[in-house]
Motif scaffolding. Structure first.
Motif, PDB file in Angstrom:
ATOM      1  N   ARG A  22       0.917  -1.061   0.131  1.00 47.70           N
ATOM      2  CA  ARG A  22       0.047   0.057  -0.068  1.00 47.70           C
ATOM      3  C   ARG A  22       0.820   0.937   0.131  1.00 47.70           C
ATOM      4  NH1 ARG A  22      -3.434  -2.335   4.204  1.00 47.70           N
ATOM      5  NH2 ARG A  22      -2.554  -0.909   5.625  1.00 47.70           N
ATOM      6  N   PRO A  23       0.913   1.926  -1.010  1.00 45.08           N
ATOM      7  CA  PRO A  23       1.596   3.274  -1.209  1.00 45.08           C
ATOM      8  C   PRO A  23       1.445   4.179   0.038  1.00 45.08           C
ATOM      9  CG  PRO A  23       0.855   2.760  -3.265  1.00 45.08           C
ATOM     10  CD  PRO A  23       0.023   1.815  -2.329  1.00 45.08           C
ATOM     11  N   GLY A  24       0.154   4.246   0.562  1.00 42.93           N
ATOM     12  CA  GLY A  24      -0.102   5.175   1.706  1.00 42.93           C
ATOM     13  C   GLY A  24       0.407   4.696   2.815  1.00 42.93           C
ATOM     14  N   VAL A  68       5.807  11.736  -0.931  1.00 43.10           N
ATOM     15  CA  VAL A  68       6.088  12.067  -2.239  1.00 43.10           C
ATOM     16  C   VAL A  68       5.296  12.401  -3.370  1.00 43.10           C
ATOM     17  CG1 VAL A  68       8.862  11.503  -1.929  1.00 43.10           C
ATOM     18  CG2 VAL A  68       7.080   9.819  -2.992  1.00 43.10           C
ATOM     19  N   TYR A  69       4.175  11.753  -3.176  1.00 46.18           N
ATOM     20  CA  TYR A  69       3.197  11.993  -4.206  1.00 46.18           C
ATOM     21  C   TYR A  69       1.780  11.838  -3.390  1.00 46.18           C
ATOM     22  CZ  TYR A  69       1.171   7.291  -5.126  1.00 46.18           C
ATOM     23  OH  TYR A  69       0.573   5.975  -4.903  1.00 46.18           O
ATOM     24  N   GLU A  70       0.797  12.368  -3.996  1.00 48.35           N
ATOM     25  CA  GLU A  70      -0.577  12.508  -3.647  1.00 48.35           C
ATOM     26  C   GLU A  70      -1.368  10.904  -3.893  1.00 48.35           C
ATOM     27  OE1 GLU A  70      -4.777  14.753  -3.786  1.00 48.35           O
ATOM     28  OE2 GLU A  70      -3.088  15.617  -4.585  1.00 48.35           O
ATOM     29  N   VAL A  90       5.023   2.055  -9.348  1.00 42.52           N
ATOM     30  CA  VAL A  90       6.676   1.552  -9.099  1.00 42.52           C
ATOM     31  C   VAL A  90       7.482   2.813  -8.932  1.00 42.52           C
ATOM     32  CG1 VAL A  90       6.327  -0.557 -10.328  1.00 42.52           C
ATOM     33  CG2 VAL A  90       6.970   1.598 -11.575  1.00 42.52           C
ATOM     34  N   GLU A  91       8.597   2.426  -8.185  1.00 40.33           N
ATOM     35  CA  GLU A  91       9.542   3.501  -8.131  1.00 40.33           C
ATOM     36  C   GLU A  91      10.920   2.771  -8.126  1.00 40.33           C
ATOM     37  OE1 GLU A  91      10.552   2.044  -5.050  1.00 40.33           O
ATOM     38  OE2 GLU A  91       8.886   1.289  -4.751  1.00 40.33           O
ATOM     39  N   VAL A 105      11.595  11.712 -10.781  1.00 35.66           N
ATOM     40  CA  VAL A 105      12.259  11.350 -10.118  1.00 35.66           C
ATOM     41  C   VAL A 105      12.021  11.722  -8.618  1.00 35.66           C
ATOM     42  CG1 VAL A 105      14.735  11.142  -9.323  1.00 35.66           C
ATOM     43  CG2 VAL A 105      14.135  10.955 -11.796  1.00 35.66           C
ATOM     44  N   VAL A 106      11.868  10.927  -7.648  1.00 34.52           N
ATOM     45  CA  VAL A 106      11.796  11.254  -6.361  1.00 34.52           C
ATOM     46  C   VAL A 106      12.936  10.558  -5.398  1.00 34.52           C
ATOM     47  CG1 VAL A 106       9.096  11.408  -6.551  1.00 34.52           C
ATOM     48  CG2 VAL A 106      10.343   8.991  -5.792  1.00 34.52           C
TER      49      VAL A 106
END
Length: 196
Positions: free
Chosen positions: A71-73, A80-82, A128-129, A151-152
């Motif tokens: 889970r990205p959250g 780094v992002y919403e 993905v990152e 890029v983050v």
């Protein structure tokens, strides 16, 4: 090729995972110097997290790749992002080839992973990152419909580095299905209840 997925068993699967993550080609996984016990601890932690899951991908019953869903959250990405409802994070590591590499194999694995993730109707977008230096995975990601966002800066994966520069990319259902040939798209569409 016939791919299936099963949850990683941290202790039982540690030897095979250790043999993958400690190879030079897997350097962006950040575990090149890991011990087998480090692998057990890493995947035990993932299993206990409640927001991160690891799966062994099998090709006709033989371990062939590692896929993580999260889970990205509940991850550093939240800074780094919403994060949107329906976002699912993914990591992928394909095993080293046991014989001569098969052309298109990694693409087939990635298509299988994406189909598996989108089989959950709640998944609207895969996130993905990968390391910004990992050009091979960027090419593969674009093949299945990922679009780079930028890029983050994220916490380091490799213990020898201060931070990670990741190429944040997104793939919607529509973008993924648009990359499939009609033959491949038919079973995927059936999963989501569409007709071609």
């Amino acid at each position: 090729m016939s791919f299936t997925f099963r949850p990683v068993d941290p202790k039982a699967d540690a030897p095979i995972l250790h043999s993958w993550v400690t190879r030079e080609y897997a350097r962006f996984w950040g575990m090149v110097s890991a011990t087998e016990q480090d692998v057990v601890e890493e995947y035990s932690g993932i299993a206990a997290s409640g927001h991160h899951q690891a799966f062994l991908g099998l090709d006709d019953g033989v371990p062939a790749f590692l896929m993580e869903r999260y889970r990205p959250g509940s991850s550093p990405l939240a800074d780094v992002y919403e994060v949107q409802a329906g976002d699912v994070g993914m990591h992928l590591l394909v095993s080293p080839p046991s014989g001569n590499p098969q052309p298109g194999y990694t693409t087939a694995v990635m298509q299988s992973v994406m189909t598996e993730l989108f089989a959950d109707p709640a998944t609207q977008r895969v996130v993905v990152e990968p390391d910004a230096r990992n050009h091979k995975i960027h090419v593969l990601n674009q093949k299945v419909g990922f679009r780079p966002h930028g890029v983050v800066t994220l916490p380091a994966v490799d213990p020898s580095e201060d931070h990670k520069q990741g190429l944040l990319s997104f793939c919607t259902r529509e973008d993924f299905f648009a990359t499939l040939t009609p033959i491949l798209a038919a079973p995927a569409a059936a999963i989501r209840g569409d007709f071609l």
